[in-house]
Design a protein around this motif. Structure first.
Motif, PDB file in Angstrom:
ATOM      1  N   LEU A   1       2.607  -4.755   8.884  1.00 20.29           N
ATOM      2  CA  LEU A   1       1.441  -4.546   8.634  1.00 20.29           C
ATOM      3  C   LEU A   1       0.889  -3.348   8.409  1.00 20.29           C
ATOM      4  CD1 LEU A   1       0.841  -6.962  11.687  1.00 20.29           C
ATOM      5  CD2 LEU A   1       0.515  -7.740   9.155  1.00 20.29           C
ATOM      6  N   ALA A   2       0.858  -2.213   8.868  1.00 16.89           N
ATOM      7  CA  ALA A   2       0.942  -1.219   8.602  1.00 16.89           C
ATOM      8  C   ALA A   2       1.260  -1.577   7.095  1.00 16.89           C
ATOM      9  CB  ALA A   2       1.211  -0.012   9.065  1.00 16.89           C
ATOM     10  N   GLU A   3       2.028  -0.971   6.443  1.00 18.47           N
ATOM     11  CA  GLU A   3       2.586  -0.675   4.898  1.00 18.47           C
ATOM     12  C   GLU A   3       1.576  -1.717   4.452  1.00 18.47           C
ATOM     13  OE1 GLU A   3       6.251  -1.745   4.157  1.00 18.47           O
ATOM     14  OE2 GLU A   3       6.658   0.939   4.855  1.00 18.47           O
ATOM     15  N   HIS A   4       1.197  -2.767   4.879  1.00 22.28           N
ATOM     16  CA  HIS A   4       0.596  -4.131   4.154  1.00 22.28           C
ATOM     17  C   HIS A   4      -1.022  -3.556   4.043  1.00 22.28           C
ATOM     18  CE1 HIS A   4      -1.787  -8.054   2.984  1.00 22.28           C
ATOM     19  NE2 HIS A   4      -0.893  -8.907   2.574  1.00 22.28           N
ATOM     20  N   PHE A   5      -0.828  -3.033   5.224  1.00 19.75           N
ATOM     21  CA  PHE A   5      -2.791  -2.703   4.899  1.00 19.75           C
ATOM     22  C   PHE A   5      -2.806  -1.446   4.162  1.00 19.75           C
ATOM     23  CE2 PHE A   5      -5.831  -0.206   6.770  1.00 19.75           C
ATOM     24  CZ  PHE A   5      -6.829  -1.148   6.706  1.00 19.75           C
ATOM     25  N   THR A   6      -1.616  -0.776   4.251  1.00 21.45           N
ATOM     26  CA  THR A   6      -1.983   0.797   2.974  1.00 21.45           C
ATOM     27  C   THR A   6      -2.391   0.055   1.858  1.00 21.45           C
ATOM     28  OG1 THR A   6      -0.930   1.564   4.345  1.00 21.45           O
ATOM     29  CG2 THR A   6      -1.030   2.800   2.489  1.00 21.45           C
ATOM     30  N   THR A   7      -1.061  -1.613   1.349  1.00 17.09           N
ATOM     31  CA  THR A   7      -0.805  -1.899  -0.192  1.00 17.09           C
ATOM     32  C   THR A   7      -2.328  -2.250  -0.666  1.00 17.09           C
ATOM     33  OG1 THR A   7       0.745  -2.107   0.413  1.00 17.09           O
ATOM     34  CG2 THR A   7      -0.071  -2.836  -1.428  1.00 17.09           C
ATOM     35  N   LEU A   8      -3.402  -3.143   0.606  1.00 19.42           N
ATOM     36  CA  LEU A   8      -4.563  -3.298   0.067  1.00 19.42           C
ATOM     37  C   LEU A   8      -5.501  -2.737  -0.026  1.00 19.42           C
ATOM     38  CD1 LEU A   8      -4.597  -6.459   2.957  1.00 19.42           C
ATOM     39  CD2 LEU A   8      -4.435  -6.567  -0.217  1.00 19.42           C
ATOM     40  N   ILE A   9      -5.678  -1.434   0.806  1.00 19.45           N
ATOM     41  CA  ILE A   9      -6.767  -0.475   0.297  1.00 19.45           C
ATOM     42  C   ILE A   9      -6.269   0.109  -0.626  1.00 19.45           C
ATOM     43  CG2 ILE A   9      -7.447  -0.371   2.959  1.00 19.45           C
ATOM     44  CD1 ILE A   9      -6.414   2.295   3.553  1.00 19.45           C
ATOM     45  N   GLU A  10      -4.720   0.466  -1.297  1.00 18.53           N
ATOM     46  CA  GLU A  10      -5.023   1.505  -2.278  1.00 18.53           C
ATOM     47  C   GLU A  10      -5.479   0.106  -3.024  1.00 18.53           C
ATOM     48  OE1 GLU A  10      -1.106   2.437  -2.417  1.00 18.53           O
ATOM     49  OE2 GLU A  10      -0.961   3.993   0.050  1.00 18.53           O
ATOM     50  N   GLN A  11      -5.246  -0.609  -3.481  1.00 19.24           N
ATOM     51  CA  GLN A  11      -4.645  -1.842  -4.643  1.00 19.24           C
ATOM     52  C   GLN A  11      -7.138  -1.640  -4.450  1.00 19.24           C
ATOM     53  OE1 GLN A  11      -3.041  -5.207  -3.486  1.00 19.24           O
ATOM     54  NE2 GLN A  11      -1.232  -4.877  -4.737  1.00 19.24           N
ATOM     55  N   ALA A  12      -7.115  -1.921  -3.567  1.00 19.10           N
ATOM     56  CA  ALA A  12      -9.285  -2.534  -3.784  1.00 19.10           C
ATOM     57  C   ALA A  12      -9.433  -1.044  -4.291  1.00 19.10           C
ATOM     58  CB  ALA A  12      -9.552  -2.583  -2.342  1.00 19.10           C
TER      59      ALA A  12
ATOM     60  N   ARG B   1     -11.503   6.540   4.922  1.00 15.67           N
ATOM     61  CA  ARG B   1     -12.099   6.292   6.337  1.00 15.67           C
ATOM     62  C   ARG B   1     -10.479   5.293   6.405  1.00 15.67           C
ATOM     63  NH1 ARG B   1     -14.285   1.852   8.191  1.00 15.67           N
ATOM     64  NH2 ARG B   1     -15.231   1.032   6.488  1.00 15.67           N
ATOM     65  N   LEU B   2     -10.534   4.292   5.902  1.00 19.66           N
ATOM     66  CA  LEU B   2      -9.361   3.329   6.019  1.00 19.66           C
ATOM     67  C   LEU B   2      -7.705   3.401   6.211  1.00 19.66           C
ATOM     68  CD1 LEU B   2     -11.445   0.398   4.112  1.00 19.66           C
ATOM     69  CD2 LEU B   2     -10.975   0.553   6.382  1.00 19.66           C
ATOM     70  N   ARG B   3      -8.137   5.367   5.135  1.00 23.62           N
ATOM     71  CA  ARG B   3      -6.847   4.951   5.318  1.00 23.62           C
ATOM     72  C   ARG B   3      -6.426   5.879   6.418  1.00 23.62           C
ATOM     73  NH1 ARG B   3      -5.134   8.529   0.319  1.00 23.62           N
ATOM     74  NH2 ARG B   3      -4.601   9.956   2.103  1.00 23.62           N
ATOM     75  N   ARG B   4      -7.133   6.615   7.488  1.00 25.93           N
ATOM     76  CA  ARG B   4      -7.105   7.335   9.108  1.00 25.93           C
ATOM     77  C   ARG B   4      -6.298   6.518   9.684  1.00 25.93           C
ATOM     78  NH1 ARG B   4     -10.774  10.085   6.387  1.00 25.93           N
ATOM     79  NH2 ARG B   4     -12.381   9.531   7.703  1.00 25.93           N
TER      80      ARG B   4
END
Length: 112
Positions: free
Chosen positions: A17-28, A41-44
């Motif tokens: 989930l942490a890796e998926h979240f990182t991918t999502l925010i990077e794509q966004a 902020r979300l990266r932290r």
């Protein structure tokens, strides 16, 4: 055995989930769906538990929704000031449909 230490370690699910979240925010961020301040902020955000993941995804969704609403309002203001310019109306309609999808109300053009 120290169960407190074991309990505080992310499981493979939390790690995924942490890796998926990182991918999502990077794509966004790359697609200009979120601004740089929100991205930083979300990266932290740290995801170590399922509750952390739930909170992170909820925060991300709220961020997406808020910034989408800002773009919709700017589009409406532009159309109000400049008239129904076809390109602006098309973009406004696309943004509204995106908001409906985000809110789970999208009906592919058919009334709900």
């Amino acid at each position: 055995m120290n169960t407190e230490l074991v309990d505080s370690q992310p499981t493979s699910t939390e790690h995924f989930l942490a890796e998926h979240f990182t991918t999502l925010i990077e794509q966004a961020y790359k697609l200009d769906k979120i601004d740089e301040l929100s991205y930083e902020r979300l990266r932290r955000v740290s995801i170590k538990t399922l509750d952390d993941a739930d909170n992170a995804y909820s925060d991300f969704s709220s961020c997406l929704r808020g910034q989408l609403l800002e773009r919709i309002i700017k589009g409406a203001d532009y159309i109000e000031k400049n008239g129904p310019v076809p390109v602006a109306v098309k973009r406004y309609d696309r943004l509204c449909a995106e908001l409906e999808r985000l809110d789970g109300r999208y009906t592919d053009g058919n009334p709900a």
